[in-house]
Design an enzyme around this catalytic site. Structure first.
Site, PDB file in Angstrom:
ATOM      1  N   HIS A  63       2.944 -16.303 -42.382  1.00 40.28           N
ATOM      2  CA  HIS A  63       1.623 -15.748 -42.329  1.00 40.28           C
ATOM      3  C   HIS A  63       1.458 -14.844 -40.900  1.00 40.28           C
ATOM      4  O   HIS A  63       0.507 -15.143 -40.090  1.00 40.28           O
ATOM      5  CB  HIS A  63       0.581 -16.572 -42.706  1.00 40.28           C
ATOM      6  CG  HIS A  63       0.463 -17.188 -43.899  1.00 40.28           C
ATOM      7  ND1 HIS A  63      -0.136 -18.562 -43.836  1.00 40.28           N
ATOM      8  CD2 HIS A  63       0.951 -16.964 -45.009  1.00 40.28           C
ATOM      9  CE1 HIS A  63      -0.005 -18.816 -45.343  1.00 40.28           C
ATOM     10  NE2 HIS A  63       0.622 -17.882 -45.830  1.00 40.28           N
ATOM     11  N   PRO A  64       2.245 -14.294 -40.574  1.00 38.15           N
ATOM     12  CA  PRO A  64       1.992 -13.589 -38.981  1.00 38.15           C
ATOM     13  C   PRO A  64       1.037 -12.620 -39.101  1.00 38.15           C
ATOM     14  O   PRO A  64       0.865 -11.687 -39.963  1.00 38.15           O
ATOM     15  CB  PRO A  64       3.533 -12.744 -38.788  1.00 38.15           C
ATOM     16  CG  PRO A  64       4.040 -12.634 -40.228  1.00 38.15           C
ATOM     17  CD  PRO A  64       3.701 -13.570 -40.891  1.00 38.15           C
TER      18      PRO A  64
END
Length: 533
Positions: free
Chosen positions: A469-470
């Protein structure tokens, strides 16, 4: 080639933009995607992420730099390189985050991004099989459905969590996120509903929308302080230029969008000069402020068979395949996890700060097959990490991957939260009816004392992984570190916006695909409002 609007990247937000901007036939839209068409059949089967993650045909296959917070380990960071982007590879989990996340964005100077502003966009995008209500829509392009598969071990986890004192929540995307329950997923009739399926397929035949795949964008062409064109290389290596009469919107994601800005001379001057790139705009925040969800995966061996057993034999796999072929049901319809929990590590917290992903199987790594023994997995991640990393150029050549420096577990809060998350998971495992199903704790070892903070933290440093989930590398705001304003316009450069998870000033409290689609919806409204016909 000329267009009114150029969208760079056919991921979760880019597909939305391509659809919404081309809805008016007077707008000519070009969508550029570095990957290919979403023809791989495993993309469209929900459980197919086991086959597509780490496959270089559809995955960028990024890796982080060795990270001191993880005792020098480097992590794999899959990102979609295909129509639909990461929504074609992800675990299909439909999670919006907490209303307070968006209200904080607004309080940070981003007018129009509070919960009351974005909820209508979530609803507009959504076609929820449960129907419409105060929090959900049922007329949108993105299909959201309940799981078509149940497993006793995940049901037992939900019951055990309730026995441990956590309440059941039938809708974590509703009035309140807190509690335990079951995920909804982005699927339609047992098939993945990626952003490409939801938004591109209905628009594909429009004469004013051109979708170009295998188009590796090398730079944004600037005339003075205005973005006017995009230069890309096709599959054969030939270089092409597309001019934008109105705007260019970057939707490359948290890694690619800042990299492309920097390659085009927009970023921290010192870093650009280091690579011989002419500085067009000294924006110090490009590539900074990166945040990600780090997961600790606890595995418990069980007395009873789990999905590990079902997939371990040819006959078992044949039964699963037949069930899917006949009525689109069974394990092949499964998202990355079945059960979830949004919990607080401390009772005085306003909102949950950890999230569980509970799976009726175990695997050393998604994409590398299930373990050979009966087991299930409890993954727990910190929702709002304080640790911030960055994307840095490794070269002025766009074909060279940038350096990903995550900087995990670099604050005291993050360390304490991951340890307490692991401890909460272990405590839940001691409650009925789950405890009677467990034969032994496999990861971490039963020898790890739940009261030993240092040992638990060291286990986390050696065993945690990204949950992919960058966010945050082109931060929205009006402070000196912001890259875009509240209308997603790049500071100091006309005709250029960014619309993807990189614009998040803070990571959302949950999975990032639904917010990325919302950002695409919001961006399309902003672009159309600023470019009236």
């Amino acid at each position: 080639m000329d267009a009114d609007f150029i969208v760079v990247g056919a991921g979760s937000a880019g597909c939305v933009l391509a659809n919404r901007l081309s809805a008016n036939p007077r707008n000519k839209v070009v969508l550029l995607e570095a990957g290919g068409r979403d023809w791989n059949p495993w993309i469209h089967i929900p459980v197919g992420y086991f086959k597509t993650i780490h496959n270089p045909a559809v995955d960028w296959c990024y890796k982080t730099e060795p990270d001191p917070g993880l005792n020098g380990r480097s992590l794999e960071w899959p990102r979609g390189k295909v129509l639909g982007g990461s929504s074609s590879l992800n675990g299909l989990l439909y999670v919006r985050g907490q209303p307070q996340d968006y209200d904080r964005w607004r309080q940070m100077g981003n007018a129009g991004w509070g919960w009351d502003d974005v909820l209508p966009l979530f609803k507009r995008a959504e076609k929820n099989e449960r129907g419409a209500d105060e929090f959900h829509g049922d007329q949108g392009p993105l299909s959201v459905s309940d799981m078509r598969v149940q497993r006793p071990i995940t049901d037992a986890w939900v019951a055990a969590a309730q026995a441990a004192g956590y309440h059941f929540n039938p809708d974590y995307n509703g009035a309140d996120q807190e509690g335990v329950g079951f995920f909804q997923l982005t699927a339609r009739n047992g098939r993945r509903c990626s952003a490409a399926v939801a938004y591109l397929n209905p628009a594909r035949q429009r004469g004013n929308l051109e979708i170009i795949t295998h188009a590796q964008v090398e730079k944004i062409v600037l005339e003075g302080q205005r973005a006017v064109a995009v230069q890309y290389k096709d599959k054969s290596g030939a270089v092409h230029t597309v001019r934008a009469g109105k705007e260019i919107i970057l939707s490359g994601g948290t890694i690619n969008s800042p990299q492309l800005l920097m390659l085009s001379g927009i970023g921290e001057a010192e870093q650009l000069q280091e690579h011989g790139i002419d500085v067009k705009a000294d924006l110090k925040g490009v590539g900074k402020n990166m945040q990600d969800h780090l997961q600790a995966r606890l595995v418990y061996k069980t007395h009873e068979p789990t999905l590990n057993n079902e997939v371990s034999s040819l006959l078992g796999r044949a039964k699963i395949g037949l069930k899917y072929m006949l009525n689109r049901s069974g394990p092949m319809t499964m998202a990355a996890s079945l059960a979830t929990g949004f919990l607080k590590t401390r009772p005085e917290m306003e909102t949950p700060d950890i999230q569980f992903h509970v799976q009726p199987l175990s695997a050393e790594n998604p994409g590398k097959g299930a373990d050979k023994f009966s087991a299930f997995t409890m993954s727990v991640c910190q929702l709002r990490p304080e640790s911030k990393g960055e994307i840095r150029l490794a070269s002025s050549d766009g074909a060279v991957y940038p350096r990903i420096i995550p900087n995990y577990l670099s604050t005291e809060t993050d360390c304490r939260t991951v340890v307490e998350g692991v401890n909460i998971a272990r405590r839940i495992a001691r409650h009925a009816p789950l405890t009677s199903k467990i034969s032994t704790e496999f990861r971490p070892s039963p020898d790890l004392d739940i009261e030993d903070y240092d040992a638990t933290l060291d286990w986390a440093r050696n065993n945690t992984a990204s949950i992919y989930h960058p966010t945050g590398t082109c931060k929205m705001g009006d402070d000196p570190s912001a890259v875009v304003d509240a209308r997603l316009r790049v500071h100091g450069i006309a005709g250029l916006r960014v619309a993807d998870c990189s614009i998040m000033p803070e990571i959302v409290s949950g999975n990032t695909n639904a917010p990325a689609i919302m950002i695409g919806e919001k961006a399309s409204d902003l672009v159309l409002a600023d470019n009236p016909l």
